[in-house]
Design a protein around this motif. Structure first.
Motif, PDB file in Angstrom:
ATOM      1  N   ASN A  54       0.806  -1.221   0.000  1.00 40.22           N
ATOM      2  CA  ASN A  54       0.000   0.000   0.000  1.00 40.22           C
ATOM      3  C   ASN A  54       0.842   1.275   0.000  1.00 40.22           C
ATOM      4  OD1 ASN A  54      -1.838  -2.044   0.550  1.00 40.22           O
ATOM      5  ND2 ASN A  54      -2.019  -1.508   2.712  1.00 40.22           N
ATOM      6  N   CYS A  56       1.186   4.807   1.695  1.00 37.82           N
ATOM      7  CA  CYS A  56       0.825   5.328   3.020  1.00 37.82           C
ATOM      8  C   CYS A  56       1.107   6.831   3.095  1.00 37.82           C
ATOM      9  CB  CYS A  56       1.643   4.587   4.080  1.00 37.82           C
ATOM     10  SG  CYS A  56       1.338   5.111   5.781  1.00 37.82           S
ATOM     11  N   GLU A  78       3.801  -1.286   3.978  1.00 39.83           N
ATOM     12  CA  GLU A  78       2.509  -1.947   4.210  1.00 39.83           C
ATOM     13  C   GLU A  78       2.401  -3.134   3.249  1.00 39.83           C
ATOM     14  OE1 GLU A  78      -0.902   0.582   4.375  1.00 39.83           O
ATOM     15  OE2 GLU A  78       0.152   2.195   5.414  1.00 39.83           O
ATOM     16  N   ALA A 372     -10.367   1.346  -0.261  1.00 40.04           N
ATOM     17  CA  ALA A 372      -9.176   0.708  -0.808  1.00 40.04           C
ATOM     18  C   ALA A 372      -9.312   0.512  -2.319  1.00 40.04           C
ATOM     19  CB  ALA A 372      -8.934  -0.634  -0.124  1.00 40.04           C
ATOM     20  N   LYS A 394      -7.487   4.736  -0.480  1.00 43.50           N
ATOM     21  CA  LYS A 394      -6.281   4.069  -0.007  1.00 43.50           C
ATOM     22  C   LYS A 394      -5.755   3.250  -1.178  1.00 43.50           C
ATOM     23  CE  LYS A 394      -3.261   2.341   2.912  1.00 43.50           C
ATOM     24  NZ  LYS A 394      -2.162   3.172   3.447  1.00 43.50           N
ATOM     25  N   TYR A 395      -4.668   3.699  -1.787  1.00 46.41           N
ATOM     26  CA  TYR A 395      -4.146   3.033  -2.967  1.00 46.41           C
ATOM     27  C   TYR A 395      -3.347   1.789  -2.561  1.00 46.41           C
ATOM     28  CZ  TYR A 395      -5.661   6.882  -5.888  1.00 46.41           C
ATOM     29  OH  TYR A 395      -6.434   7.793  -6.554  1.00 46.41           O
ATOM     30  N   VAL A 396      -3.698   0.676  -3.205  1.00 51.54           N
ATOM     31  CA  VAL A 396      -3.076  -0.622  -2.938  1.00 51.54           C
ATOM     32  C   VAL A 396      -2.400  -1.085  -4.223  1.00 51.54           C
ATOM     33  CG1 VAL A 396      -3.450  -2.991  -2.184  1.00 51.54           C
ATOM     34  CG2 VAL A 396      -4.880  -1.150  -1.251  1.00 51.54           C
TER      35      VAL A 396
END
Length: 406
Positions: A54, A56, A78, A372, A394-396
């Motif tokens: 991820n 952060c 992450e 996400a 939230k970029y994964v």
């Protein structure tokens, strides 16, 4: 041996995906690696194929040029991955295991680790207690925004998911276990959130949203989230939070409109050292604003959880004191109100197994709460840019296309 690629910090405002070394069982010299760690043998480590890794807000601090991070540092702390190889001293973790990696690197042997204080392990960073992957001044362990990553002390650090197929069905939720879900939860536990509590959370970024989700999991009656960003406030509102737009004025006045009184039982700082002012000062950076506001709006005898990042060196700070981490905090107010304050890295291992069980048994939908959003490894520069612009996501990163295929 497969090749490896990772997200590299290339200077303020710039990241790029570049070829990098495949992990080995010895820590080599490189950008940010502490000289005391160069040549360190790692027979206790495992090599992971990154399933999800991820972006952060803590990474963003470095990318903005607000730390002393060196050019060429491979980012990312992450990490969720599949074990593809283990060192000769690894006994329990096996090839093929699907695992979550706490962002704190911990040895499991020192006094702090044995006391559960894994965020300040004494044996992994020669300069001071505490370490993390791909982070400035944290010992130089290579980051995990990459195709493959090395995890030391694998038997101790890795959280194995009990059922691989079931875990892949909830992989976006489980990807939050490496940092933001335990970090938000830790902020709430530190602040004393319990059934029936009223809670104010400063910041509607991913950690703030994770904290809000955690507050509900802990039984809070009312969760109020404050931010400047309407899209992020809307995301908080989407799962039941009350919201405060701090650009409109002091949170205390808006909290009173919501609760009928200007104070809450518990408060969490999910912003950190790049905080902005409130009301007419909302365009200016005011690094002590959040901490002072939390003391103002928390009832006497209450507590503050402070998982938001504060640093000892900030080259981009507005004044000389802040460049060294010195802020004008109203400690007298906190003292007069008998506040308790808990700061520092979240000790992820204290919470990650319990939160894993909450995810697997449908007690929480953390990926939905933080919005996400999977993107490819090659799209990492776009993800960093959009996140910096305030995207409520939230970029994964999905280095091997394993998330896109679900």
């Amino acid at each position: 041996m497969p090749g490896n690629r990772g997200v590299s910090y290339e200077g303020p405002g710039k990241v790029e995906v570049r070829e990098t070394d495949y992990p080995g069982y010895e820590l080599k010299d490189g950008p940010g690696v502490n000289p005391g760690n160069v040549g360190r043998k790692l027979p206790h480590a495992a090599i992971l194929k990154a399933v999800a890794t991820n972006i952060c807000g803590s990474d963003q601090h470095m990318v903005r040029g607000r730390t002393t991070a060196p050019q060429g540092l491979i980012l990312g702390h992450e990490i969720t991955g599949e074990v593809v190889d283990t060192g000769p001293d690894v006994e329990f973790i096996k090839t093929g295991d699907l695992v979550s990696v706490p962002f704190n690197i911990a040895c499991g042997r020192c006094r702090n680790c044995k006391e559960g204080k894994t965020g300040v392990c004494e044996n992994v960073n020669p300069d001071r207690p505490g370490s993390a992957y791909g982070y400035v001044d944290m010992g130089g362990w290579v980051g995990g925004q990459a195709a493959y990553v090395l995890v030391p002390y694998a038997d101790w650090n890795l959280l194995k998911f009990p059922d691989k197929e079931r875990a892949m069905e909830k992989i976006l939720d489980l990807a939050m276990l490496a940092d933001i879900f335990p970090t938000g939860f830790h902020g709430c536990v530190s602040a004393g959130v319990k059934p029936g509590a009223t809670v104010y959370i400063a910041g509607a970024g991913p950690v703030g949203l994770a904290a809000a989700c955690s507050a509900y999991l802990l039984g809070a009656a009312v969760v109020i989230v404050g931010d400047l960003n309407k899209e992020r406030l809307d995301q908080a509102h989407s799962f039941g939070c009350e919201t405060v737009n701090v650009a409109m004025g002091e949170p205390k006045d808006q909290i009173e409109q919501i609760l009928g009184e200007p104070e809450v039982d518990c408060a969490v700082d999910a912003v950190g050292f790049e905080a902005r002012g409130h009301g007419h000062e909302s365009e200016a950076e005011r690094p002590a604003t959040v901490l002072n506001t939390l003391m103002d709006v928390t009832r006497a005898g209450g507590a503050l959880g402070i998982p938001g990042l504060y640093v000892t060196g900030d080259p981009g700070a507005a004044d000389e004191a802040a460049r060294h981490g010195s802020l004008s905090i109203r400690i007298g107010l906190g003292w007069a109100k008998s506040h308790s304050l808990v700061t520092g890295q979240c000790p992820v291992m204290r919470y990650n197994r319990q939160l894993m069980m909450a995810i697997l048994h449908d007690r929480v939908q953390i990926a939905k709460a933080v919005n996400a959003t999977p993107i490819s490894l090659d799209d990492a520069p776009r993800g960093y840019h959009e996140f910096d612009e305030g995207a409520a996501r939230k970029y994964v990163l999905d280095p091997h296309g394993m998330l896109a295929s679900r």
